[in-house]
Design an enzyme around this catalytic site. Sequence first.
Site, PDB file in Angstrom:
ATOM      1  N   TYR A  63       7.245 -22.535  18.641  1.00 45.15           N
ATOM      2  CA  TYR A  63       6.308 -21.503  18.186  1.00 45.15           C
ATOM      3  C   TYR A  63       5.314 -22.173  17.248  1.00 45.15           C
ATOM      4  O   TYR A  63       5.651 -22.537  16.115  1.00 45.15           O
ATOM      5  CB  TYR A  63       7.039 -20.364  17.459  1.00 45.15           C
ATOM      6  CG  TYR A  63       7.994 -19.574  18.322  1.00 45.15           C
ATOM      7  CD1 TYR A  63       7.870 -19.530  19.710  1.00 45.15           C
ATOM      8  CD2 TYR A  63       9.030 -18.839  17.751  1.00 45.15           C
ATOM      9  CE1 TYR A  63       8.752 -18.806  20.497  1.00 45.15           C
ATOM     10  CE2 TYR A  63       9.913 -18.100  18.528  1.00 45.15           C
ATOM     11  CZ  TYR A  63       9.767 -18.101  19.895  1.00 45.15           C
ATOM     12  OH  TYR A  63      10.641 -17.365  20.667  1.00 45.15           O
ATOM     13  N   PHE A 213      11.505  -9.229  23.254  1.00 45.87           N
ATOM     14  CA  PHE A 213      10.550  -8.155  23.552  1.00 45.87           C
ATOM     15  C   PHE A 213      11.178  -6.764  23.343  1.00 45.87           C
ATOM     16  O   PHE A 213      11.020  -5.874  24.185  1.00 45.87           O
ATOM     17  CB  PHE A 213      10.007  -8.261  24.981  1.00 45.87           C
ATOM     18  CG  PHE A 213       9.186  -9.497  25.273  1.00 45.87           C
ATOM     19  CD1 PHE A 213       8.554 -10.198  24.257  1.00 45.87           C
ATOM     20  CD2 PHE A 213       9.024  -9.942  26.581  1.00 45.87           C
ATOM     21  CE1 PHE A 213       7.780 -11.328  24.534  1.00 45.87           C
ATOM     22  CE2 PHE A 213       8.262 -11.068  26.875  1.00 45.87           C
ATOM     23  CZ  PHE A 213       7.637 -11.767  25.852  1.00 45.87           C
ATOM     24  N   GLY A 217       7.058  -6.608  23.516  1.00 46.58           N
ATOM     25  CA  GLY A 217       6.421  -7.925  23.398  1.00 46.58           C
ATOM     26  C   GLY A 217       4.909  -7.807  23.355  1.00 46.58           C
ATOM     27  O   GLY A 217       4.369  -7.026  22.580  1.00 46.58           O
ATOM     28  N   PHE A 218       4.241  -8.554  24.245  1.00 45.13           N
ATOM     29  CA  PHE A 218       2.773  -8.593  24.218  1.00 45.13           C
ATOM     30  C   PHE A 218       2.165  -7.292  24.776  1.00 45.13           C
ATOM     31  O   PHE A 218       0.987  -7.034  24.597  1.00 45.13           O
ATOM     32  CB  PHE A 218       2.258  -9.810  24.998  1.00 45.13           C
ATOM     33  CG  PHE A 218       2.712 -11.120  24.389  1.00 45.13           C
ATOM     34  CD1 PHE A 218       2.172 -11.565  23.185  1.00 45.13           C
ATOM     35  CD2 PHE A 218       3.701 -11.893  24.983  1.00 45.13           C
ATOM     36  CE1 PHE A 218       2.590 -12.763  22.605  1.00 45.13           C
ATOM     37  CE2 PHE A 218       4.126 -13.091  24.418  1.00 45.13           C
ATOM     38  CZ  PHE A 218       3.570 -13.524  23.223  1.00 45.13           C
TER      39      PHE A 218
HETATM   40  N1  LIG Z   1      13.921 -16.301  24.232  1.00 43.25           N
HETATM   41  C1  LIG Z   1      12.702 -16.039  24.618  1.00 43.25           C
HETATM   42  O1  LIG Z   1      12.251 -16.447  25.685  1.00 43.25           O
HETATM   43  C2  LIG Z   1      11.823 -15.197  23.749  1.00 43.25           C
HETATM   44  C3  LIG Z   1      10.611 -14.685  24.259  1.00 43.25           C
HETATM   45  C4  LIG Z   1       9.840 -13.899  23.428  1.00 43.25           C
HETATM   46  C5  LIG Z   1      10.270 -13.621  22.132  1.00 43.25           C
HETATM   47  N2  LIG Z   1      11.422 -14.134  21.674  1.00 43.25           N
HETATM   48  C6  LIG Z   1      11.930 -13.811  20.314  1.00 43.25           C
HETATM   49  O2  LIG Z   1      12.035 -12.405  20.223  1.00 43.25           O
HETATM   50  C7  LIG Z   1      11.344 -11.926  19.071  1.00 43.25           C
HETATM   51  C8  LIG Z   1      10.799 -10.545  19.352  1.00 43.25           C
HETATM   52  O3  LIG Z   1       9.876 -10.586  20.421  1.00 43.25           O
HETATM   53  P1  LIG Z   1       8.300 -10.405  20.241  1.00 43.25           P
HETATM   54  O4  LIG Z   1       7.912 -10.580  18.817  1.00 43.25           O
HETATM   55  O5  LIG Z   1       7.657 -11.271  21.264  1.00 43.25           O
HETATM   56  O6  LIG Z   1       8.054  -8.947  20.744  1.00 43.25           O
HETATM   57  P2  LIG Z   1       8.377  -7.483  20.140  1.00 43.25           P
HETATM   58  O7  LIG Z   1       9.270  -7.586  18.960  1.00 43.25           O
HETATM   59  O8  LIG Z   1       8.799  -6.668  21.290  1.00 43.25           O
HETATM   60  O9  LIG Z   1       6.943  -6.982  19.718  1.00 43.25           O
HETATM   61  C9  LIG Z   1       6.126  -7.661  18.825  1.00 43.25           C
HETATM   62  C10 LIG Z   1       4.739  -7.002  18.886  1.00 43.25           C
HETATM   63  O10 LIG Z   1       4.838  -5.671  18.380  1.00 43.25           O
HETATM   64  C11 LIG Z   1       3.934  -5.520  17.275  1.00 43.25           C
HETATM   65  N3  LIG Z   1       4.631  -4.688  16.287  1.00 43.25           N
HETATM   66  C12 LIG Z   1       5.797  -4.969  15.648  1.00 43.25           C
HETATM   67  N4  LIG Z   1       6.146  -3.969  14.828  1.00 43.25           N
HETATM   68  C13 LIG Z   1       5.180  -3.033  14.935  1.00 43.25           C
HETATM   69  C14 LIG Z   1       4.965  -1.769  14.337  1.00 43.25           C
HETATM   70  N5  LIG Z   1       5.843  -1.270  13.458  1.00 43.25           N
HETATM   71  N6  LIG Z   1       3.848  -1.055  14.670  1.00 43.25           N
HETATM   72  C15 LIG Z   1       2.966  -1.570  15.572  1.00 43.25           C
HETATM   73  N7  LIG Z   1       3.106  -2.752  16.180  1.00 43.25           N
HETATM   74  C16 LIG Z   1       4.208  -3.491  15.870  1.00 43.25           C
HETATM   75  C17 LIG Z   1       3.651  -6.906  16.765  1.00 43.25           C
HETATM   76  O11 LIG Z   1       2.363  -6.966  16.194  1.00 43.25           O
HETATM   77  P3  LIG Z   1       2.144  -7.158  14.600  1.00 43.25           P
HETATM   78  O12 LIG Z   1       2.338  -8.602  14.328  1.00 43.25           O
HETATM   79  O13 LIG Z   1       0.743  -6.688  14.415  1.00 43.25           O
HETATM   80  O14 LIG Z   1       3.133  -6.281  13.920  1.00 43.25           O
HETATM   81  C18 LIG Z   1       3.726  -7.723  18.049  1.00 43.25           C
HETATM   82  O15 LIG Z   1       2.487  -7.668  18.736  1.00 43.25           O
HETATM   83  C19 LIG Z   1      10.276 -12.997  18.810  1.00 43.25           C
HETATM   84  O16 LIG Z   1       9.830 -12.961  17.485  1.00 43.25           O
HETATM   85  C20 LIG Z   1      11.017 -14.258  19.193  1.00 43.25           C
HETATM   86  O17 LIG Z   1      11.765 -14.706  18.063  1.00 43.25           O
HETATM   87  C21 LIG Z   1      12.224 -14.904  22.467  1.00 43.25           C
END
Ligand SMILES: NC(=O)c1ccc[n+]([C@@H]2O[C@H](COP(=O)([O-])OP(=O)(O)OC[C@H]3O[C@@H](n4cnc5c(N)ncnc54)[C@H](OP(=O)(O)O)[C@@H]3O)[C@@H](O)[C@H]2O)c1
Length: 287
Positions: A63, A213, A217-218
């Site tokens: 990352y 996600f 996620g995105f």
């Molecule tokens: N193993 C893998 O292949 C893999 C793949 C992807 C992710 N991951 C891990 O999983 C974790 C979680 O996944 P993720 O961060 O990709 O996706 P997520 O948690 O599903 O969503 C994150 C997105 O939601 C937004 N968000 C979060 N809280 C919010 C709220 N209260 N109100 C409005 N928007 C909000 C964030 O934007 P803001 O920053 O603006 O809040 C960001 O754009 C990652 O941090 C990573 O450590 C692992």
Amino acid sequence: MSDASKAGTFQIGDRTVNRMGYGAMQLAGPGVFGPPKDPKAALAVLREALALGVNHIDTSDFYGPHVTNQLIREALHPYADDLTIVTKVGAKRGDDASWNPAQSPAELVQAVHDNLRNLGLEVLDVVNFRAWGNMHAPDEASIAEQFTALAELQQQGLIRHLGLSNVSAVQVKEAQAIAQVVCVQNHYNLSHRDDEQLIAQLSEQGIAYVPFFPLGGFTPLQSDVLASVTQRLQASQLNVALAWLLQRSPNILLIPGTSSVAHLRENLTASELKIAPELLAELDAVA
Ligand SMILES: NC(=O)c1ccc[n+]([C@@H]2O[C@H](COP(=O)([O-])OP(=O)(O)OC[C@H]3O[C@@H](n4cnc5c(N)ncnc54)[C@H](OP(=O)(O)O)[C@@H]3O)[C@@H](O)[C@H]2O)c1
């Protein structure tokens, strides 16, 4: 003030963590590449997470690359005894921000050393082998060579516990014949449910399932049922999506990602949100 401990705890190997954790991926720059626009804000998110009871942080040295690990180190080192940092190996970034596989034993060894250096640790708590698969879904390719390479690093004392990411049930079994698997991190949320059976199988074995996600996620989660249930609960849609995951299975641990202190605080309030059985049943039917 909400507290991550209100959703209870679970074991990742011999580490006890609050079921509500934090995913650090969003702390890097746009496209998870380069430094954040506001490094002070990124450090503040990490410190606030710990202040609110988070003791499970998910990260990776790819990352940024290196950026989120370096932020974690700057914000939190020396680390609290009860903090569990879970990292992952198996990918590398191109100069153009592309995501590329890095799955040879030599690349995995290098990645473990990169994580140790950038996190400022002598031993990593948990390392997930991130299988490449079809980007965000597993395939059935053998992971024996890669998991064996990581098991050797565990035997050398560089890694306490091993986990897997982006894997199928067959790949979990294959890895378990090589070394203990303490957690699995796959794509799963209210509208993406490929892993229902795997979650139940892991739960029976006391293995943590950590959905990536969790909020979509995105592409943020959207569903008419979610909107309708949310209105009746007088909560936010994303909080309902997180609370649904917590109630789905006791082995599910959350790592919602955010770059914002306000969003972090809001997400942690999902630890206290209880969804009544009839509303849960409506949400269960979404996928
Ligand atoms: N193993 C893998 O292949 C893999 C793949 C992807 C992710 N991951 C891990 O999983 C974790 C979680 O996944 P993720 O961060 O990709 O996706 P997520 O948690 O599903 O969503 C994150 C997105 O939601 C937004 N968000 C979060 N809280 C919010 C709220 N209260 N109100 C409005 N928007 C909000 C964030 O934007 P803001 O920053 O603006 O809040 C960001 O754009 C990652 O941090 C990573 O450590 C692992």
